[in-house]
Design a protein around this motif. Structure first.
Motif, mmCIF file in Angstrom:
data_model
loop_
_atom_site.group_PDB
_atom_site.id
_atom_site.type_symbol
_atom_site.label_atom_id
_atom_site.label_comp_id
_atom_site.label_asym_id
_atom_site.label_seq_id
_atom_site.Cartn_x
_atom_site.Cartn_y
_atom_site.Cartn_z
ATOM 1 N N ASN A 176 -20.633 59.418 39.803
ATOM 2 C CA ASN A 176 -22.006 59.226 39.341
ATOM 3 C C ASN A 176 -22.612 57.881 39.733
ATOM 4 N N GLU A 177 -21.816 57.001 40.317
ATOM 5 C CA GLU A 177 -22.298 55.657 40.654
ATOM 6 C C GLU A 177 -23.216 55.720 41.876
ATOM 7 N N PRO A 178 -24.486 55.292 41.746
ATOM 8 C CA PRO A 178 -25.435 55.405 42.868
ATOM 9 C C PRO A 178 -25.026 54.625 44.110
ATOM 10 N N MET A 179 -24.228 53.584 43.965
ATOM 11 C CA MET A 179 -23.905 52.762 45.143
ATOM 12 C C MET A 179 -22.768 53.324 45.984
ATOM 13 N N VAL A 180 -22.053 54.347 45.486
ATOM 14 C CA VAL A 180 -20.891 54.861 46.218
ATOM 15 C C VAL A 180 -21.378 55.731 47.371
ATOM 16 N N PRO A 181 -21.073 55.363 48.622
ATOM 17 C CA PRO A 181 -21.580 56.119 49.774
ATOM 18 C C PRO A 181 -20.857 57.447 49.938
ATOM 19 N N PRO A 182 -21.484 58.412 50.633
ATOM 20 C CA PRO A 182 -20.901 59.748 50.786
ATOM 21 C C PRO A 182 -19.972 59.864 51.987
ATOM 22 N N ILE A 183 -19.352 58.771 52.417
ATOM 23 C CA ILE A 183 -18.492 58.829 53.595
ATOM 24 C C ILE A 183 -17.094 59.339 53.262
ATOM 25 N N TYR A 184 -16.788 59.437 51.984
ATOM 26 C CA TYR A 184 -15.454 59.866 51.568
ATOM 27 C C TYR A 184 -15.556 60.294 50.114
ATOM 28 N N GLY A 185 -14.702 61.224 49.712
ATOM 29 C CA GLY A 185 -14.778 61.710 48.340
ATOM 30 C C GLY A 185 -14.139 60.757 47.351
ATOM 31 N N PHE A 186 -14.742 59.577 47.186
ATOM 32 C CA PHE A 186 -14.166 58.594 46.270
ATOM 33 C C PHE A 186 -13.982 59.171 44.873
ATOM 34 N N GLY A 187 -14.921 60.001 44.432
ATOM 35 C CA GLY A 187 -14.846 60.549 43.081
ATOM 36 C C GLY A 187 -14.131 61.875 42.992
ATOM 37 N N ASP A 188 -13.576 62.365 44.091
ATOM 38 C CA ASP A 188 -12.894 63.653 44.121
ATOM 39 C C ASP A 188 -11.395 63.413 44.234
ATOM 40 N N PRO A 189 -10.650 63.611 43.167
ATOM 41 C CA PRO A 189 -9.202 63.321 43.211
ATOM 42 C C PRO A 189 -8.436 64.205 44.170
ATOM 43 N N THR A 190 -9.023 65.329 44.617
ATOM 44 C CA THR A 190 -8.322 66.205 45.560
ATOM 45 C C THR A 190 -8.551 65.783 47.009
ATOM 46 N N ASP A 191 -9.464 64.860 47.252
ATOM 47 C CA ASP A 191 -9.713 64.357 48.603
ATOM 48 C C ASP A 191 -8.751 63.192 48.838
ATOM 49 N N ARG A 192 -7.707 63.442 49.609
ATOM 50 C CA ARG A 192 -6.595 62.489 49.672
ATOM 51 C C ARG A 192 -6.498 61.735 50.993
ATOM 52 N N GLU A 193 -7.362 62.051 51.953
ATOM 53 C CA GLU A 193 -7.318 61.285 53.188
ATOM 54 C C GLU A 193 -8.742 60.919 53.603
ATOM 55 N N TYR A 194 -8.875 59.688 54.078
ATOM 56 C CA TYR A 194 -10.171 59.194 54.516
ATOM 57 C C TYR A 194 -10.081 58.914 56.012
ATOM 58 N N VAL A 195 -10.857 59.656 56.797
ATOM 59 C CA VAL A 195 -10.955 59.447 58.232
ATOM 60 C C VAL A 195 -12.433 59.356 58.561
ATOM 61 N N LEU A 196 -12.879 58.207 59.041
ATOM 62 C CA LEU A 196 -14.298 57.981 59.292
ATOM 63 C C LEU A 196 -14.681 58.528 60.665
ATOM 64 N N THR A 197 -15.736 59.353 60.702
ATOM 65 C CA THR A 197 -16.228 59.924 61.950
ATOM 66 C C THR A 197 -17.691 59.555 62.132
ATOM 67 N N THR A 198 -18.208 59.771 63.339
ATOM 68 C CA THR A 198 -19.618 59.462 63.601
ATOM 69 C C THR A 198 -20.552 60.286 62.719
ATOM 70 N N PRO A 199 -20.320 61.589 62.513
ATOM 71 C CA PRO A 199 -21.199 62.325 61.596
ATOM 72 C C PRO A 199 -21.213 61.734 60.181
ATOM 73 N N GLN A 200 -20.063 61.238 59.737
ATOM 74 C CA GLN A 200 -20.047 60.610 58.413
ATOM 75 C C GLN A 200 -20.888 59.333 58.402
ATOM 76 N N ARG A 201 -20.810 58.572 59.491
ATOM 77 C CA ARG A 201 -21.642 57.369 59.573
ATOM 78 C C ARG A 201 -23.124 57.727 59.493
ATOM 79 N N VAL A 202 -23.517 58.754 60.277
ATOM 80 C CA VAL A 202 -24.921 59.156 60.306
ATOM 81 C C VAL A 202 -25.366 59.615 58.920
ATOM 82 N N ARG A 203 -24.520 60.422 58.265
ATOM 83 C CA ARG A 203 -24.853 60.889 56.921
ATOM 84 C C ARG A 203 -24.995 59.715 55.954
#
Length: 550
Positions: A490-517
């Motif tokens: 719910n924190e407005p400052m948390v960017p949508p590049i990774y599921g920080f608030g989703d405990p089932t999202d266990r790997e973070y790999v940054l891609t260009t589409p994520q940057r654009v989003r």
């Protein structure tokens, strides 16, 4: 240039600045001061580089190296920000740092994917795992190249501040007079005694046992790598269990899974209150702890140590760090667990701040204690921040969900730190030095020298308070983890590049589409402070992501 190992350099006049210690903080500072014309003397009591804490960089560390290099015109420090150049020009023994892995273990149980987390580090030039003997020797040579003198195997028995000098009495009885002394050599030194500085214990704290070893099995040969991630051995892996953790990192791992003969670092941290020292050999204690967890035991089954070191002092800081013509810095001013890459990041901040203040003091010929109060407050802020983080980590280690939630908050903070320092580096390179310097003289109570997002500081305080509630019995570990995950979602400052608030999202790999989003999110939804950091970074961040851009 003379090559007498006990007395290198030809200038026999009293030094402007004498630096005690020859680790990375001391040598980096000496490089800058000598580069700007000060007479610098480095005194090394004994070789500790093999057991010095601080081996891995994070993007925030590397951006700060770039800031230091730009500000003080020292290309040697800029090289530290480029993993490729480190491996080619500094030492083949160094490694790369492409991932931060976390695996939670229960006694007697094997590896569980559901209890793991892998954060692939987005980096413009790549991050490094420094082999400290080579790093420290390389930077020492750079300091000598700029004109610093070096004396090895020299101890200081007494330090006395006089009207225009500090008089240092060596263990040999020889006296050295210097305009200013910086002590990085360790706690309870002659300079600390002269200042009347006492050790102040922090929180619960940990006992730390470290080792360099060969035969450490890459963990991808024990447990599968998370989908899309680098091999575990391509970075630092944290084996977490109730009451502590074991960190494993490999050297010479830049071209893939390292050979079994490659050197690795293994560091055990244990809650000092729950697990007091038993008097056993350090490596034996590491193996005994690993034996409780089959996957960790399998990784270390064939390992043989080269040497071990121990640190039983826990979290601490010096009550005073400054006086007229005297300064305690880094290892002489504060100490604690090397978890989460604190050491090199702390070192770089202190080098930047100390070099700025020492050069200003030399310009004005004013070496009074007041010139260095910012550094004292900053180091106290750093110690307080680390005390709270280690206490929270020890509590979070009791439950995989709480560890995962707490680690995500810390990882988010390193991202914002990197963006803040990248912005400062760009500002400085563009010629707007005054604005950049202002952003690098932040409130020392925050424990960092640069600007930080107020929203993030609130999130971190919330997370540490949730861990404290668990430690003090006001909430279960699961309840505290759920609260942190809800806040992340719910924190407005948390960017949508990774599921920080989703405990089932266990790997973070940054891609260009994520940057654009993320850029689209920043322009439409992000708080102003986040937009200010993200917008200048660009869709590709100004560089490559070690093969992870689509």
């Amino acid at each position: 240039m003379r090559t007498d190992p006990d007395h290198i350099g030809d200038d026999r006049r009293d030094p402007d600045v004498t630096v005690l210690g020859t680790g990375i903080t001391a040598t980096s500072l000496a490089v800058i001061l000598a580069r700007h014309g000060l007479r610098v003397l480095l005194l090394g009591e004994h070789d500790t580089s093999g057991s010095e804490p601080g081996e891995m960089t994070l993007p925030c560390t590397s951006f700060l190296y770039e800031v230091i290099a730009e500000r003080f015109r020292v290309p040697e420090i800029a090289l530290l920000a480029d993993a490729g150049r480190v491996g080619r020009e500094l030492s083949y023994n160094c490694g790369v740092q492409r991932t931060l892995g976390f695996v939670h273990h229960h006694e007697g149980a094997g590896h569980r994917r559901a209890d793991s987390l892998q954060f692939n580090i987005p980096s413009e030039h790549g991050e490094s795992r420094f082999y400290r003997p080579d790093l420290d020797a390389w930077m020492l040579a750079a300091a000598v190249g700029y004109g610093a003198r070096v004396r090895q195997r020299v101890g200081v028995d007494k330090a006395v501040a006089e009207d225009d000098r500090v008089r240092l009495t060596l263990t040999s009885g020889e006296e050295i007079r210097t305009r200013f002394v910086v002590d990085t050599g360790g706690p309870d030194s002659a300079v600390a005694r002269a200042l009347g500085a006492e050790r102040v214990s922090g929180g619960t704290g940990t006992r730390v046992i470290g080792a360099h070893a060969v035969g450490v099995r890459p963990y991808e040969r024990v447990a599968p790598v998370l989908k899309g991630s680098h091999p575990w051995s391509q970075g630092t892996l944290h084996h977490v269990f109730d009451g502590g953790w074991i960190q494993v990192g490999h050297f010479r791992n830049g071209s893939g899974t390292p050979a079994g003969s490659a050197l690795a670092t293994v560091t055990l941290s244990l809650d000092a209150a729950r697990f007091p020292r038993q008097g056993t050999d350090g490596w034996e204690e590491i193996l005994a702890r690993a034996a409780r967890h089959p996957a960790v035991a399998a990784q270390l089954a064939d390992a043989q140590p080269m040497f071990c070191w121990t640190a039983d002092s826990g979290q601490w800081h010096a009550s005073r760090t400054v006086g007229d013509r005297m300064l305690l810095l880094d290892g002489s001013a504060l100490g604690g667990d090397p978890v989460l890459g604190r050491d090199l990041y702390t070192s770089a901040q202190l080098v930047y701040s100390a070099a700025s203040d020492i050069l200003a003091a030399a310009r004005d010929d004013d070496w009074s204690a007041g010139r260095f109060r910012y550094l004292e407050r900053l180091q106290h802020g750093m110690a307080d921040r680390q005390d709270r983080l280690v206490d929270a980590a020890l509590t979070a280690s009791s439950h995989p969900a709480l560890w995962s939630a707490t680690a995500r908050v810390w990882l988010l903070g390193t991202m914002f730190d990197a963006l803040s320092l990248k912005r400062s580096a760009k500002t400085m390179a563009s010629g707007a030095a005054e604005a950049a310097l202002t952003s690098l003289r932040a409130d020392p109570a925050t424990g960092v020298c640069h600007e930080t997002l107020p929203e993030y500081r609130e999130l971190l305080d919330f997370t540490l308070a949730a861990c404290r509630d668990t430690a003090e019995g006001r909430a279960t570990a699961r309840q505290s983890a759920d609260r942190i995950f809800v806040r992340l979602r719910n924190e407005p400052m948390v960017p949508p590049i990774y599921g920080f608030g989703d405990p089932t999202d266990r790997e973070y790999v940054l891609t260009t589409p994520q940057r654009v989003r993320t850029l689209l999110w920043a322009r439409k939804e992000a708080p102003p402070g986040v937009l200010r950091l993200v917008r200048p970074y660009g869709a590709r961040g100004g560089g490559k992501d070690l093969g992870h851009d689509d």
